[in-house]
Design a protein around this motif. Structure first.
Motif, PDB file in Angstrom:
ATOM      1  N   ALA A  85      26.126  -6.229 -15.040  1.00 38.87           N
ATOM      2  CA  ALA A  85      25.190  -6.652 -13.972  1.00 38.87           C
ATOM      3  C   ALA A  85      24.137  -7.657 -14.514  1.00 38.87           C
ATOM      4  O   ALA A  85      23.689  -7.444 -15.553  1.00 38.87           O
ATOM      5  CB  ALA A  85      24.692  -5.527 -13.331  1.00 38.87           C
ATOM      6  N   GLN A  86      23.877  -8.655 -13.596  1.00 39.13           N
ATOM      7  CA  GLN A  86      22.813  -9.431 -13.995  1.00 39.13           C
ATOM      8  C   GLN A  86      21.389  -8.880 -13.487  1.00 39.13           C
ATOM      9  O   GLN A  86      21.365  -8.453 -12.539  1.00 39.13           O
ATOM     10  CB  GLN A  86      22.881 -10.803 -13.366  1.00 39.13           C
ATOM     11  N   THR A  87      20.460  -8.973 -14.509  1.00 41.21           N
ATOM     12  CA  THR A  87      19.210  -8.569 -14.142  1.00 41.21           C
ATOM     13  C   THR A  87      18.542  -9.342 -12.850  1.00 41.21           C
ATOM     14  O   THR A  87      18.546 -10.731 -13.500  1.00 41.21           O
ATOM     15  CB  THR A  87      18.165  -8.092 -14.893  1.00 41.21           C
ATOM     16  N   PRO A  88      17.854  -8.995 -11.995  1.00 41.08           N
ATOM     17  CA  PRO A  88      17.334  -9.893 -10.897  1.00 41.08           C
ATOM     18  C   PRO A  88      15.954 -10.766 -11.689  1.00 41.08           C
ATOM     19  O   PRO A  88      15.346 -10.006 -12.149  1.00 41.08           O
ATOM     20  CB  PRO A  88      17.025  -8.999  -9.892  1.00 41.08           C
ATOM     21  N   ALA A  89      15.975 -11.933 -11.469  1.00 36.90           N
ATOM     22  CA  ALA A  89      14.789 -12.571 -12.140  1.00 36.90           C
ATOM     23  C   ALA A  89      13.769 -12.215 -11.499  1.00 36.90           C
ATOM     24  O   ALA A  89      13.625 -12.287 -10.150  1.00 36.90           O
ATOM     25  CB  ALA A  89      14.990 -14.152 -12.256  1.00 36.90           C
ATOM     26  N   GLY A  90      12.578 -11.910 -12.143  1.00 36.94           N
ATOM     27  CA  GLY A  90      11.264 -11.488 -11.069  1.00 36.94           C
ATOM     28  C   GLY A  90      10.827 -12.778 -10.566  1.00 36.94           C
ATOM     29  O   GLY A  90      11.032 -13.885 -10.968  1.00 36.94           O
ATOM     30  N   ALA A  91      10.570 -12.264  -9.377  1.00 37.28           N
ATOM     31  CA  ALA A  91      10.137 -13.674  -8.313  1.00 37.28           C
ATOM     32  C   ALA A  91       8.800 -14.005  -8.988  1.00 37.28           C
ATOM     33  O   ALA A  91       7.702 -13.312  -9.392  1.00 37.28           O
ATOM     34  CB  ALA A  91       9.926 -13.070  -7.040  1.00 37.28           C
ATOM     35  N   ALA A  92       8.702 -15.348  -9.046  1.00 39.28           N
ATOM     36  CA  ALA A  92       7.419 -15.966  -9.838  1.00 39.28           C
ATOM     37  C   ALA A  92       6.317 -15.787  -8.719  1.00 39.28           C
ATOM     38  O   ALA A  92       6.557 -15.884  -7.554  1.00 39.28           O
ATOM     39  CB  ALA A  92       7.599 -17.323  -9.973  1.00 39.28           C
ATOM     40  N   LEU A  93       5.120 -15.496  -9.291  1.00 39.81           N
ATOM     41  CA  LEU A  93       3.995 -15.289  -8.274  1.00 39.81           C
ATOM     42  C   LEU A  93       3.314 -16.704  -7.669  1.00 39.81           C
ATOM     43  O   LEU A  93       3.584 -17.795  -8.254  1.00 39.81           O
ATOM     44  CB  LEU A  93       2.849 -15.009  -9.209  1.00 39.81           C
ATOM     45  N   SER A  94       3.119 -16.764  -6.388  1.00 39.45           N
ATOM     46  CA  SER A  94       2.634 -18.040  -5.797  1.00 39.45           C
ATOM     47  C   SER A  94       1.179 -18.191  -6.310  1.00 39.45           C
ATOM     48  O   SER A  94       0.730 -17.587  -7.148  1.00 39.45           O
ATOM     49  CB  SER A  94       2.720 -17.881  -4.397  1.00 39.45           C
ATOM     50  N   LYS A  95       0.894 -19.332  -6.096  1.00 34.04           N
ATOM     51  CA  LYS A  95      -0.626 -19.941  -6.610  1.00 34.04           C
ATOM     52  C   LYS A  95      -1.394 -19.064  -6.042  1.00 34.04           C
ATOM     53  O   LYS A  95      -2.721 -18.836  -6.838  1.00 34.04           O
ATOM     54  CB  LYS A  95      -0.705 -21.576  -6.098  1.00 34.04           C
ATOM     55  N   GLU A  96      -1.465 -18.697  -4.835  1.00 33.69           N
ATOM     56  CA  GLU A  96      -2.385 -17.688  -4.467  1.00 33.69           C
ATOM     57  C   GLU A  96      -2.572 -16.503  -5.013  1.00 33.69           C
ATOM     58  O   GLU A  96      -3.655 -15.879  -5.331  1.00 33.69           O
ATOM     59  CB  GLU A  96      -2.198 -17.413  -2.847  1.00 33.69           C
ATOM     60  N   GLU A  97      -1.311 -15.757  -5.434  1.00 33.24           N
ATOM     61  CA  GLU A  97      -1.275 -14.737  -6.182  1.00 33.24           C
ATOM     62  C   GLU A  97      -1.975 -14.641  -7.352  1.00 33.24           C
ATOM     63  O   GLU A  97      -2.383 -13.837  -8.029  1.00 33.24           O
ATOM     64  CB  GLU A  97       0.154 -14.238  -6.187  1.00 33.24           C
ATOM     65  N   GLU A  98      -1.573 -15.845  -8.234  1.00 33.26           N
ATOM     66  CA  GLU A  98      -1.839 -15.938  -9.568  1.00 33.26           C
ATOM     67  C   GLU A  98      -3.429 -16.016  -9.453  1.00 33.26           C
ATOM     68  O   GLU A  98      -4.229 -15.528 -10.144  1.00 33.26           O
ATOM     69  CB  GLU A  98      -1.326 -17.338 -10.023  1.00 33.26           C
ATOM     70  N   GLN A  99      -4.170 -16.949  -8.493  1.00 31.87           N
ATOM     71  CA  GLN A  99      -5.361 -16.993  -8.211  1.00 31.87           C
ATOM     72  C   GLN A  99      -6.220 -15.462  -8.079  1.00 31.87           C
ATOM     73  O   GLN A  99      -7.184 -15.184  -8.608  1.00 31.87           O
ATOM     74  CB  GLN A  99      -5.911 -17.854  -7.304  1.00 31.87           C
ATOM     75  N   LEU A 145      -4.982 -12.480  -8.856  1.00 31.72           N
ATOM     76  CA  LEU A 145      -4.665 -11.784 -10.143  1.00 31.72           C
ATOM     77  C   LEU A 145      -5.809 -12.367 -11.177  1.00 31.72           C
ATOM     78  O   LEU A 145      -6.261 -11.303 -11.826  1.00 31.72           O
ATOM     79  CB  LEU A 145      -3.107 -12.047 -10.527  1.00 31.72           C
ATOM     80  N   ALA A 146      -6.053 -13.501 -11.338  1.00 35.02           N
ATOM     81  CA  ALA A 146      -7.350 -14.012 -12.396  1.00 35.02           C
ATOM     82  C   ALA A 146      -8.384 -13.494 -11.629  1.00 35.02           C
ATOM     83  O   ALA A 146      -9.340 -12.993 -12.697  1.00 35.02           O
ATOM     84  CB  ALA A 146      -6.980 -15.458 -12.281  1.00 35.02           C
ATOM     85  N   ILE A 155      -9.063 -10.855 -10.358  1.00 31.26           N
ATOM     86  CA  ILE A 155      -9.182  -9.216 -10.636  1.00 31.26           C
ATOM     87  C   ILE A 155      -9.409  -8.856 -11.831  1.00 31.26           C
ATOM     88  O   ILE A 155     -10.022  -7.948 -12.466  1.00 31.26           O
ATOM     89  CB  ILE A 155      -7.844  -8.500 -10.015  1.00 31.26           C
ATOM     90  N   LEU A 156      -8.557  -9.789 -12.897  1.00 32.65           N
ATOM     91  CA  LEU A 156      -8.698  -9.504 -14.125  1.00 32.65           C
ATOM     92  C   LEU A 156     -10.022  -9.925 -14.823  1.00 32.65           C
ATOM     93  O   LEU A 156     -10.434  -9.257 -15.725  1.00 32.65           O
ATOM     94  CB  LEU A 156      -7.495 -10.386 -15.065  1.00 32.65           C
ATOM     95  N   ASN A 157     -10.624 -10.836 -14.066  1.00 32.31           N
ATOM     96  CA  ASN A 157     -11.952 -11.272 -14.630  1.00 32.31           C
ATOM     97  C   ASN A 157     -13.268 -10.474 -14.136  1.00 32.31           C
ATOM     98  O   ASN A 157     -14.118 -10.657 -14.779  1.00 32.31           O
ATOM     99  CB  ASN A 157     -12.425 -13.005 -14.084  1.00 32.31           C
ATOM    100  N   GLU A 158     -12.964  -9.616 -13.163  1.00 34.51           N
ATOM    101  CA  GLU A 158     -13.858  -8.677 -12.849  1.00 34.51           C
ATOM    102  C   GLU A 158     -14.356  -7.658 -13.806  1.00 34.51           C
ATOM    103  O   GLU A 158     -14.139  -7.148 -14.782  1.00 34.51           O
ATOM    104  CB  GLU A 158     -13.651  -7.982 -11.496  1.00 34.51           C
TER     105      GLU A 158
END
Length: 150
Positions: free
Chosen positions: A128-142, A144-145, A147-150
């Motif tokens: 079975a092929q492992t499903p590739a994790g869906a890449a984060l959208s630009k908004e999700e990346e921002q 996440l950044a 949240i991490l910077n807080e």
């Protein structure tokens, strides 16, 4: 002293459950009775044959077997009588006929079925092929950044 302990242990063993008053005078009939006693299970003790058991029902069965032997019945006739009275459970080695076929074959069939199922499951998992994790959208990346910077 050791020998005395061994002798006492041997005398106390369940193999001597046959009482002297049960033993037949004819050695041939007694040998047949012992043979039949090894084939019949004590219905109380369940893991012992009637020759090894000290239970009252085992004594009754030993007496019954010897009485029927004196009457001239064959070993099979005696076994058939006891089975008709107590069911096939009383045999130490149940027959292969009837519903016992299911009991004898169910284990190996279920084991084979489990092995085949396990084989296909593991094979399917390995290929079975492992499903590739869906890449984060630009908004999700921002987000996440932030949240991490807080």
């Amino acid at each position: 002293m050791r020998y005395l302990i061994l002798i006492l242990a041997f005398l106390a063993s369940p193999a001597l459950a046959v009482q002297p008053d049960e033993i037949l005078d004819d050695p041939v009939l007694e040998a047949r009775a012992r043979e039949l006693g090894q084939e019949l299970r004590c219905v109380v003790c369940q893991g012992e044959n009637i020759d090894e058991s000290n239970a009252g029902i085992a004594r009754d069965l030993r007496i019954l077997v010897r009485k029927r032997l004196k009457e001239g019945e064959s070993n099979q006739e005696i076994l058939d009588f006891v089975v008709s009275r107590y069911g096939e459970y009383v045999l130490m080695r149940p027959t292969w006929g009837g519903a016992n076929i299911i009991l004898y074959t169910a284990g190996p069939i279920l084991l084979l079925l489990a092995m085949v199922t396990g084989f296909f499951y593991l094979r399917g998992r390995a290929t079975a092929q492992t499903p590739a994790g869906a890449a984060l959208s630009k908004e999700e990346e921002q987000r996440l950044a932030e949240i991490l910077n807080e």
